[in-house]
Write a protein that holds these residues in place. Structure first.
Motif, PDB file in Angstrom:
ATOM      1  N   HIS A 225      43.887  94.830 107.810  1.00  0.00           N
ATOM      2  CA  HIS A 225      43.527  93.911 108.888  1.00  0.00           C
ATOM      3  C   HIS A 225      44.304  94.235 110.158  1.00  0.00           C
ATOM      4  O   HIS A 225      43.771  94.183 111.267  1.00  0.00           O
ATOM      5  N   GLY A 273      32.382  91.015 111.885  1.00  0.00           N
ATOM      6  CA  GLY A 273      33.027  90.175 112.893  1.00  0.00           C
ATOM      7  C   GLY A 273      33.253  90.846 114.224  1.00  0.00           C
ATOM      8  O   GLY A 273      33.512  90.170 115.210  1.00  0.00           O
TER       9      GLY A 273
ATOM     10  N   GLY B   4      49.036  89.189 116.360  1.00  0.00           N
ATOM     11  CA  GLY B   4      48.422  89.807 115.191  1.00  0.00           C
ATOM     12  C   GLY B   4      49.206  89.547 113.930  1.00  0.00           C
ATOM     13  O   GLY B   4      48.826  90.000 112.868  1.00  0.00           O
ATOM     14  N   ALA B 159      25.128  86.638 112.032  1.00  0.00           N
ATOM     15  CA  ALA B 159      26.239  87.512 112.408  1.00  0.00           C
ATOM     16  C   ALA B 159      26.118  87.989 113.850  1.00  0.00           C
ATOM     17  O   ALA B 159      27.081  88.450 114.436  1.00  0.00           O
ATOM     18  N   ASN B 164      30.693  83.425 115.681  1.00  0.00           N
ATOM     19  CA  ASN B 164      30.399  83.181 114.270  1.00  0.00           C
ATOM     20  C   ASN B 164      31.676  83.293 113.450  1.00  0.00           C
ATOM     21  O   ASN B 164      32.724  83.729 113.933  1.00  0.00           O
ATOM     22  N   LEU B 165      31.555  82.884 112.212  1.00  0.00           N
ATOM     23  CA  LEU B 165      32.745  82.803 111.378  1.00  0.00           C
ATOM     24  C   LEU B 165      33.394  84.175 111.207  1.00  0.00           C
ATOM     25  O   LEU B 165      34.620  84.304 111.204  1.00  0.00           O
ATOM     26  N   SER B 166      32.571  85.195 111.081  1.00  0.00           N
ATOM     27  CA  SER B 166      33.122  86.528 110.871  1.00  0.00           C
ATOM     28  C   SER B 166      34.034  86.945 112.009  1.00  0.00           C
ATOM     29  O   SER B 166      35.110  87.491 111.792  1.00  0.00           O
ATOM     30  N   SER B 167      33.602  86.683 113.224  1.00  0.00           N
ATOM     31  CA  SER B 167      34.433  87.132 114.340  1.00  0.00           C
ATOM     32  C   SER B 167      35.702  86.293 114.434  1.00  0.00           C
ATOM     33  O   SER B 167      36.740  86.789 114.857  1.00  0.00           O
ATOM     34  N   LEU B 169      37.324  85.142 111.835  1.00  0.00           N
ATOM     35  CA  LEU B 169      38.211  85.676 110.807  1.00  0.00           C
ATOM     36  C   LEU B 169      38.747  87.044 111.207  1.00  0.00           C
ATOM     37  O   LEU B 169      39.891  87.390 110.919  1.00  0.00           O
ATOM     38  N   PHE B 170      37.915  87.805 111.869  1.00  0.00           N
ATOM     39  CA  PHE B 170      38.339  89.128 112.293  1.00  0.00           C
ATOM     40  C   PHE B 170      39.573  89.056 113.176  1.00  0.00           C
ATOM     41  O   PHE B 170      40.474  89.876 113.083  1.00  0.00           O
ATOM     42  N   ASN B 171      39.593  88.049 114.011  1.00  0.00           N
ATOM     43  CA  ASN B 171      40.697  87.944 114.962  1.00  0.00           C
ATOM     44  C   ASN B 171      41.898  87.181 114.423  1.00  0.00           C
ATOM     45  O   ASN B 171      42.812  86.872 115.172  1.00  0.00           O
ATOM     46  N   LEU B 172      41.871  86.835 113.165  1.00  0.00           N
ATOM     47  CA  LEU B 172      42.982  86.069 112.610  1.00  0.00           C
ATOM     48  C   LEU B 172      43.609  86.781 111.411  1.00  0.00           C
ATOM     49  O   LEU B 172      43.370  86.429 110.268  1.00  0.00           O
ATOM     50  N   PRO B 173      44.420  87.788 111.655  1.00  0.00           N
ATOM     51  CA  PRO B 173      45.087  88.447 110.523  1.00  0.00           C
ATOM     52  C   PRO B 173      45.994  87.472 109.768  1.00  0.00           C
ATOM     53  O   PRO B 173      46.315  87.699 108.610  1.00  0.00           O
ATOM     54  N   CYS B 174      46.377  86.390 110.428  1.00  0.00           N
ATOM     55  CA  CYS B 174      47.268  85.452 109.763  1.00  0.00           C
ATOM     56  C   CYS B 174      46.600  84.868 108.525  1.00  0.00           C
ATOM     57  O   CYS B 174      47.272  84.512 107.554  1.00  0.00           O
ATOM     58  N   ILE B 175      45.288  84.787 108.546  1.00  0.00           N
ATOM     59  CA  ILE B 175      44.603  84.259 107.367  1.00  0.00           C
ATOM     60  C   ILE B 175      44.750  85.241 106.210  1.00  0.00           C
ATOM     61  O   ILE B 175      45.004  84.858 105.059  1.00  0.00           O
ATOM     62  N   THR B 176      44.617  86.494 106.522  1.00  0.00           N
ATOM     63  CA  THR B 176      44.804  87.500 105.488  1.00  0.00           C
ATOM     64  C   THR B 176      46.217  87.429 104.919  1.00  0.00           C
ATOM     65  O   THR B 176      46.424  87.482 103.705  1.00  0.00           O
TER      66      THR B 176
END
Lengths: 1020, 629
Positions: A225, A273, B4, B159, B164-167, B169-176
């Motif tokens: 990521h 995304g 990030g 998408a 949308n949800l994907s984008s 999540l893409f921008n939130l590495p903290c979730i990973t």
């Protein structure tokens, strides 16, 4: 940018006081947790006790963490550490001192922690360590133990804040020594630093790729990521090839079964995304094929990706459009295979959910919502695409083969219909279902599975309904045929549902479009369906269909019905409980009569404001109370006569009979006998009925004001804004002897639009509007006595918001003229003999009403043979001082149908010429003044009528006096009027140039009171 | 502000009874969160101004527990969340219509005074009956973006749309990062903290200095026992038997050591930002320190290798493969076989040497995907070869993962047929071939076939297999073809088993009421429409199937399919002595630099995952194979 000289660390650990501390970790955790929320004004902790901890104390770490947390959260930047927060300065110095022993082996963990603590402080108070940056750099470069990670992070973090504060520092280091979590943090920091210096050192981008590019093969999702974020932040650092590798990597990451499910899902999300990777998705289609053992969540997400590919393929519209469409449909079909069990599993199975989610995703992928929310892009192309046709075909096939899926398909449609951007797709889908599915269905019990879809079709205005109605009609026939003793419940259940769908149709369609077939269906149901309740419902529906117009109907159908998909909380207006206001005192309401009107169509000639009422006029001949008791007049007590008032004995109905012997009398009797057998006997059966036509209407504006209606229906159509009344019941009562007056019912009426009453409206238009704004009401009287009177009117109705309105309206005036009927003709009279018959009858009655004759003693049996009538005549005269023109006009207008004969040359000529009066006896010659000049009673309001009537002599004198005053040479008209229930009024009009003398005879003397006034009004 | 990186605001661990078993908040992170929100509001962009500071406060434990219980009630389990259904409504996670919302949830806290607020993104992980909730720090913007997703009134995003949800999540590495935190916390709760398995073929293990220091780092001789033969390959939900067990376990969860966890958190993420999520390393440092440990002289010692090894040097590799198979024995459906493998390594090497390992046969093995430990620097794969260079950490670690097809014939093949003779009796037939084409040194340690009947109770069975023994449990019949201890090696065998099975008559099943009420609420069956089906000439099997399926409940989205509606036989086996993918390591080609004398050992083992023989006469789940575009 040379690092500033490092300040020499001051060692505060030299003389540590030793407070007795036996803190437990729980206490520390408690402190940790309750550092929140720090009040901004609170001062920082007074002293950093941790610094005095011996190095080997077991809780030192934890306490240090707590203290640093406390500092970090309590202080707010910017802090000048020397002046404002001496304790902070002490803490920082102590930590720096602790960290300042690179490569000192045993306490490396403590040093790492000190670095972490410094970093936390630096994060909370940016710029705190800016001065120490160079020193930190030296430390980080020197450290070789695993604590190097903490040193590097501290350096980078401090550098970041230096960058943020405008003081740049370099910060690139080796990733190899970091754990993935630390690497993530490091990369985040470095990325920010690097992007800040990018414009001065473009080479840094390449450096980033070299440093981090290798992480693409890492199994750690955090590293992946982080790398992705670098792709976004440094677009120039990575080429198209790198992007392809990365996208491929992500697609494959979702296939790695050892990864946690959430990570596999995340990998697909990352792919979708970012625009950079999303464009590469189509090329990866083969990697998105779900495998048998993929968890359903992953299948769902992979199907999303396939849908995205399919939508892209279809959207491209390349030259080989067919092939592209084939690809798209192929992808969809392939994708659905993995959840193919949804076709036979129950509707709530997870597979079903996933499958329909995929269908939706395909659709929305091809035509996404537009940002402005109005119309989605690609709608038109999609509608005509092979792909959309294929989707529809899938759904139609599913519906026809798997009945269990019908509710799901209905929900699917509903979801589209509820969406502003995709309503068109839902509607098209419904039309397709209507066109393709309905013909495939056969009536029978199993058809019930399809009712959810039928309901959706019925709800939609854009779908023609004839197929559905036809099918439902067949279904009703089939249900009726199959009905038997053991299917009663089924018949009821299914029949109710069909009628329910009819209701839905009523609610959503212009009734004109569906009127014919739907009423046919309903009539069929009413006539032949075995279940009573269903028949009843159908009857109600039919009645509504035929009585209540258009949008009002749709509104009323919505009342009390919860539309599917709408939660009750949103449906305020639909759930109006009839407010207590309905039961509220009606006295406080403004008078209903001021805005609800019931009016006569034909106004009375006599603007009569009085009525002579003879109480209990004929009561003695009736069984006591038989009629009076029916006339419940309690609602209008003011007009009620005292029942115990004086009784005037009826003059007629003498019991004894006398025979008349002379031949003329015998002929007269003959005629009268024949005549009276045609007169109904009102005492024993129903008598003649008088009909008064009225109109019913109400004004919108005052009505709305009075009832506070705020109509939920909105629309440009004027009819929507008008209030309406439902189920209006008008009841009548009267103190006059009009018998029982049946009440009238109006199912629906709209309020009159404001101001329309005075408008000049084309006539045909008026007729059309009559149905909605104005109802015609027929009041039926069965008078027992021909007298004018008042009819009290009370009304009850429902308003749209379910309130009940009731009250009384202005009374209706009944005049004597309403009582005028034509005498009855015996049925055996030939058509051409009617005129002659009337003439004979006139003469016979004329004779009989002469008080000098004896017929008054005779009784005549009435129709039915039970009762009989007697004639007791009275005479009178009236002089009308008008020109013949006026008189003739009035007669032709009001009395034409009652004229039985006309004699006298000039009069005949005029009347014949006018052509209004027809079928009468025309006599050219006036019979020689055989007219008796005996009944001339000049009427004067000053005189007492009864006295005049009694005093025969005076009448005679009066007649004599008038008889010779004027020439009445134009001719004579004879007018015969029947007054229900069995009386007559005869006029013999001697028309003269200047005036007309009317001789009056009647067998019901009270009517003379009104006749005079009537005649006056006739010519005025 | 969060950039990030990943910072965690709070961790909660909830019991199944909706109480908080453990919680940890990070004041430092919280301060940043508040600062971010205040900055946002200061900019005047905040449309939330009216609600004051409500979202800025972390809720108390009991509030979180209540919110979580409330969410469970609203969203349900199986269909209720992750997919938008007709019972979803605006504001629920299921409204977003994405399966990931089962793992990244929102919690609504309704304060008594005034309006409530939302916690998002809460990363949820269910482990050992506990629910681990991790709340990372996010900026206000993505928070608002998700709020908008919850509120949007249309039919669901695609998408291609912005926001949308994907984008997000893409921008939130903290979730990973939060996922990783939740994962390791879950491991600690369940006690699943053993290191990856490394099999040593010979010799006793010699405890080095490290072992004496840490004690908790797994060593080869104490490799965790091989999964019990009957159970599913992992303790996952992927088999009905396993699911039943986890359900029964739900009543009483095993308590976990909170001190252990607290200690770990202090070591791994003292200020909320994770630095090392390796449990073994973090705890060893915390418990033992570094008293006598020498430092390398000229290199930086990696953080993931806090201790250096001292003692006899050797390096051990193990290939562990799991084969998943769906065998249909039908002309129209191709069999599906897939191997997922990993190479685990234990390098007992002194200092910080580099190890290089050439992988060959990648192409031949059709290795589809591979990923490596973060210490590995992999060369670009050439035609058939890829070289891995790595500085090995201490202890056992997974060097690489890979996916590959099964490159030799399936070890167990044949067919399984079950036909219902009547409603309570079925006739079945197995005809299998084991280890056909497998030469020595392949050894099949054991092989067992299970016929699960989770929805019927087995009364009796009849019939004799050509080989092996048969036993019966309440809901299954088990056929042991090869017992452990008497491995099958160097030859193939045929095994047949014709027989009948009798079930107890079906009683009205007690349905897990809470479950059902959620899952089936949307569709009330119309009793009218069902009755005619039996007479329509459908086969007995279909009829029985339909009858049985009526009280079936929807499976969780974590399941691959509704296992209970199919008849199948599950094969469990273990094979040593080779890999099914064909991807092997040549221990002789392993190089260590600086050069030391360290013998390399290598062993291979394959076990069965979901290895299913679908009933040839019944329905079976399939998936399409990719077509060439």
């Amino acid at each position: 940018m040379a690092p500033p000289p490092a300040p020499g660390p001051r060692c505060l650990l030299a003389a540590p006081p030793r407070p007795p501390l036996h803190l437990k970790p729980l206490l520390l955790s408690l402190v940790d947790d309750h550092l929140l929320p720090p009040s901004p004004s609170s001062s920082p902790p007074s002293s950093p006790p941790s610094l005095s901890f011996p190095l080997d104390h077991p809780r030192r770490d934890h306490l240090l963490v707590t203290v640093v947390s406390a500092f970090a959260s309590a202080l707010s930047a910017p802090v000048s550490r020397d002046h404002e927060a001496p304790h902070l300065a002490a803490l920082v110095d102590a930590l720096l001192a602790a960290a300042n022993r690179p490569n000192h082996a045993p306490d490396r963990a403590a040093r790492a922690l000190a670095c972490d603590a410094l970093r936390a402080l630096d994060a909370a108070l940016p710029g705190l360590l800016a001065e120490a940056l160079g020193h930190l750099y030296a430390l980080a470069a020197a450290e070789r133990s695993p604590a190097a990670q903490s040193y590097l992070l501290l350096l980078a973090s401090a550098a970041r804040h230096a960058v943020r504060l405008g003081r740049l520092a370099s910060g690139a280091s080796i990733l190899a020594v970091l754990t993935p979590a630390a690497a993530m943090e490091m990369m985040a920091i470095l990325a920010e630093v690097a992007s800040a210096v990018l414009q001065w050192a473009p080479a840094i981008a390449a450096h980033i790729k070299v440093q981090f590019g290798g992480m693409v093969h890492s199994s750690s999702p955090m590293l992946l990521h982080s790398l992705l974020t670098l792709f976004v932040q440094f677009p120039d650092a990575f080429g198209a090839e790198d992007e392809r590798t990365m996208a491929h990597r992500l697609a494959l990451a979702a296939r790695e079964v050892h990864r946690p499910l959430a990570v596999r899902l995340l990998a697909l999300h990352w792919l979708l995304g970012s625009v950079r990777f999303r464009n590469l998705v189509p090329g990866l289609a083969r990697w998105f094929y779900p495998a048998v053992f993929d968890p359903l969540a992953l299948k769902a997400k992979k199907l999303d990706c396939l849908a995205s590919v399919a939508a892209g393929v279809d959207g491209e519209k390349v030259a080989a459009a067919d092939r592209a469409s084939d690809q798209a449909t192929g992808l969809l079909d392939d994708g659905l295979v993995c959840v193919s069990a949804f076709r036979w599993l129950l509707a709530w199975s997870t597979e079903t959910g996933v499958a329909f989610r995929a269908l939706h995703s395909v659709l929305v992928g091809a035509a996404p919502h537009s940002t402005d929310g109005t119309r989605c892009s690609g709608a038109g192309e999609l509608l005509n695409s092979t792909f959309f046709h294929h989707l529809q075909a899938i759904l139609v096939d599913m519906a026809s083969e798997h009945q269990g899926l019908v509710p799901v398909i209905a929900d699917f449609t509903n979801r589209l219909l509820a969406c502003n951007s995709h309503r068109w797709a839902g509607e098209r889908l419904l039309r397709t279902l209507d066109e393709c599915l309905l013909p495939r269905l056969e009536p029978g019990y199993q058809l019930a599975s399809y009712y959810p879809i039928f309901e959706k079709i019925a709800q939609n205005e854009t779908v023609p309904q004839h197929r559905l109605i036809e099918l439902l009609t067949k279904q009703m026939v089939s249900l009726t045929k199959k009905h038997g003793p053991d299917t009663e419940l089924k018949s009821w259940s299914q029949g109710s549902k069909v009628v329910g769908i009819c209701r839905v149709m009523l609610k959503h369609h212009h009734s004109s479009h569906i009127f014919l077939p739907l009423s046919h269906l309903l009539v069929l149901t009413i006539e032949s369906f075995p279940d009573l309740e269903v028949r009843d419902h159908a009857r109600i529906c039919l009645r509504m269909l035929s009585c209540v117009p258009g949008k009002k109907l749709r509104h009323i159908m919505g009342v009390g019905e919860q539309p599917s998909g709408v939660t009750p909380s949103h449906s305020g207006s639909l759930y109006d409980i009839p407010s207590p206001r309905a039961a509220q005192d009606l006295k406080s309401m403004p008078d209903l009569a001021s805005y609800i009107h019931l009016e006569r169509v034909v106004p009375l000639i006599v603007k009569q404001s009085w009525a002579l009422t003879l109480p209990n006029f004929s009561v003695q001949n009736r069984p006591s109370g038989s009629i009076l008791s029916i006339q419940d007049v309690s609602s209008a007590p003011s007009e009620q006569e005292n029942p115990t008032g004086p009784t005037i004995e009826r003059i007629g109905y003498r019991q004894e009979t006398l025979r008349v012997m002379d031949s003329k009398g015998a002929a007269t009797l003959q005629i009268l006998r024949r005549y009276f057998t045609c007169v109904p006997d009102y005492l024993h059966s129903s008598g003649f009925k008088i009909r008064i036509q009225c109109t019913f209407r109400f004004d919108s504006e005052p009505f709305n004001d009075a009832w506070g209606l705020d109509l939920p229906v909105s629309g440009s159509d004027g009819a929507d804004e008008l209030p309406a009344l439902y189920a209006v019941t008008i009841t009548f009562s009267s103190s006059a002897h009009f018998g029982k007056i049946p009440s009238c019912h109006i199912p629906f009426i709209l309020g009159e639009p404001p101001g329309s009453g005075m408008d000049i409206v084309p006539i045909d238009n008026q007729n059309r509007e009559e149905s909605s704004y104005c109802a015609s009401v027929m009041i039926e009287l069965e008078p027992q006595e021909p007298s004018p009177g008042l009819i009290d009117v009370s009304v009850e109705a429902n308003t749209e918001n379910c309130q009940v309105l009731s009250g009384s309206l202005k009374p209706i005036t009944v005049g004597i003229e309403d009582m005028f009927l034509k005498a009855s003709v015996p049925p055996d009279t030939p058509r051409e003999g009617v005129a002659m018959y009337y003439q004979d009858l006139f003469h016979a009655l004329w004779e009989a009403c002469d008080s000098s004759t004896n017929t008054g003693r005779e009784t005549f049996p009435l129709s039915g043979g039970k009762g009989s009538a007697a004639i007791n005549g009275t005479r009178s005269v009236k002089l009308l001082e008008v020109t013949p023109k006026v008189l003739i006009g009035a007669v032709e207008r009001y009395l034409a149908s009652f004229v039985v004969s006309v004699s006298g040359g000039s009069l005949v000529t005029i009347l014949r010429g006018n052509g209004v009066i027809k079928n009468v006896m025309w006599e050219e010659n006036v019979p020689d003044a055989s007219v008796d000049a005996d009944a001339l009673v000049p009427y004067s309001p000053d005189n007492n009528l009864q006295l005049q009537l009694v005093d025969d002599d005076e009448i005679g004198v009066g007649a004599e006096r008038y008889g010779h005053e004027s020439k009445r040479d134009m001719g004579i008209m004879r007018v015969m009027i029947f007054l229900p229930p069995g009386y007559h009024l005869l006029f013999l009009m001697e028309v003269g140039r200047a005036s007309t003398l009317v001789r009056i005879r009647t067998d019901h003397w009270p009517c003379l009171a009104y006749v005079d006034e009537y005649l006056e009004a006739l010519i005025s | 502000m969060s950039g990030g990186g990943c910072s965690v605001r709070a961790i909660w661990i909830l019991t199944p009874n909706d109480t908080v078993a453990f919680s940890r908040r990070f004041a430092v992170v919280e301060k940043r969160w508040r600062a971010a929100w205040e900055a946002e509001e200061g900019d005047g962009e905040g449309d939330r101004r009216g609600t004051g500071a409500a979202p800025l406060l972390l809720p108390a434990d009991h509030e979180v527990a209540a919110a979580f219980a409330e969410r469970w009630r609203r969203e349900g389990t199986a269909r209720g969340s992750g997919i938008r259904t007709n019972v979803s409504s605006v504001g629920l996670d299921s409204w977003v219509d994405d399966p990931i919302t089962r793992h990244i949830i929102s919690l609504r806290l309704d304060k008594e005074e005034g309006d409530g607020f939302m916690l998002w993104p809460v990363v949820l992980q269910k482990r050992g009956g506990y629910y681990v909730l991790v709340l990372p720090l996010v900026d206000p913007q993505p928070f608002r973006a998700y709020e908008n997703l919850l509120k949007r009134s249309d039919c669901g995003s695609s998408a291609k749309e912005n926001g949308n949800l994907s984008s997000i999540l893409f921008n939130l590495p903290c979730i990973t990062g939060a996922f990783m935190v939740a994962h390791v916390v879950g491991d600690i709760i369940t006690g699943d903290i053993a290191e990856p398995e490394v099999i040593v073929s010979s010799g006793p293990s010699v405890g080095g200095l490290l072992d004496s220091l840490t004690g908790s780092i797994g060593i080869s001789a104490r490799a965790k026992p091989i999964a019990a033969p009957v159970a599913a390959p992992t303790a996952s939900l992927s088999s009905p038997v396993g699911a039943a067990q986890s359900d029964s376990l739900k009543g009483g969860v095993r308590p976990f050591d909170k001190d252990l966890l607290r200690n770990f958190i202090i070591g791994a993420m003292p200020f909320g930002t994770p630095q090392d999520l390796n449990y073994a390393n973090v705890t060893s440092i915390r418990t033992t320190g570094f008293s006598g440990d020498p430092l390398p002289t000229d290199q930086k010692q990696p953080a993931w290798k806090p201790y250096l090894y001292k003692g006899r040097q050797r390096i051990i590799f193990t290939s562990l493969e799991t084969i998943n198979a769906a065998l249909y024995d039908r002309d129209d459906v191709p069999d599906f076989l897939s191997v997922s493998g990993q190479v685990t390594c234990r390098a007992e090497l002194e200092g910080l040497p580099d190890v290089s390992l050439p992988l060959t046969g990648l192409k031949t093995a059709h290795v589809e995907v591979s990923s490596f430990h973060h210490c590995v620097q992999a060369s670009e794969p050439t035609a058939n070869k890829q070289t891995l260079v790595f500085q090995p950490p201490l202890g056992n670690f997974v060097l690489m993962h890979y996916q590959a097809p099964c490159n030799i014939a399936p070890p167990v093949k044949g067919f399984y047929q079950l036909s219902m003779v009547s409603e309570n009796e079925g006739a079945f037939l197995f005809k299998l071939t084991l280890m056909e084409g497998y030469k020595s040194p392949f050894i099949m340690d054991f092989c067992m076939i299970t016929m699960p009947f989770p929805r019927r109770r087995v009364a009796s069975y009849d019939g004799n297999p050509s080989i092996g023994t048969v036993s019966m449990t309440e809901h299954s019949i088990e056929w042991r073809i090869v017992s452990s201890g008497r491995g099958l090696s160097g030859r193939s065998i045929e095994a047949t088993f014709p027989g009948t099975v009798k079930f107890l008559p079906r009683t009205v099943q007690r349905i897990n009421s809470s479950f059902r009420s959620v899952s089936s609420i949307g569709y009330t069956e119309d009793s009218d429409s069902e009755q005619d089906n039996a007479k329509n000439g459908a086969s007995l099997d279909d009829y029985i199937m339909e009858k049985i399926n009526k009280d079936l409940h929807a499976v969780d989205l974590e399941e691959p399919l509704s296992w209970q509606v199919y008849n199948y036989a599950k094969v469990s086996f273990k094979i040593t002595g080779g890999t099914l993918s064909g991807l092997t390591i040549d221990p002789k080609s392993v190089n260590v630099y600086p050069s030391v004398k360290a013998p390399a050992e290598y062993s291979m083992q394959t076990s069965s995952g979901d290895y299913i023989l679908w009933n040839t006469l019944g329905k079976c789940p399939t998936a399409a194979l990719p077509r060439e575009l």
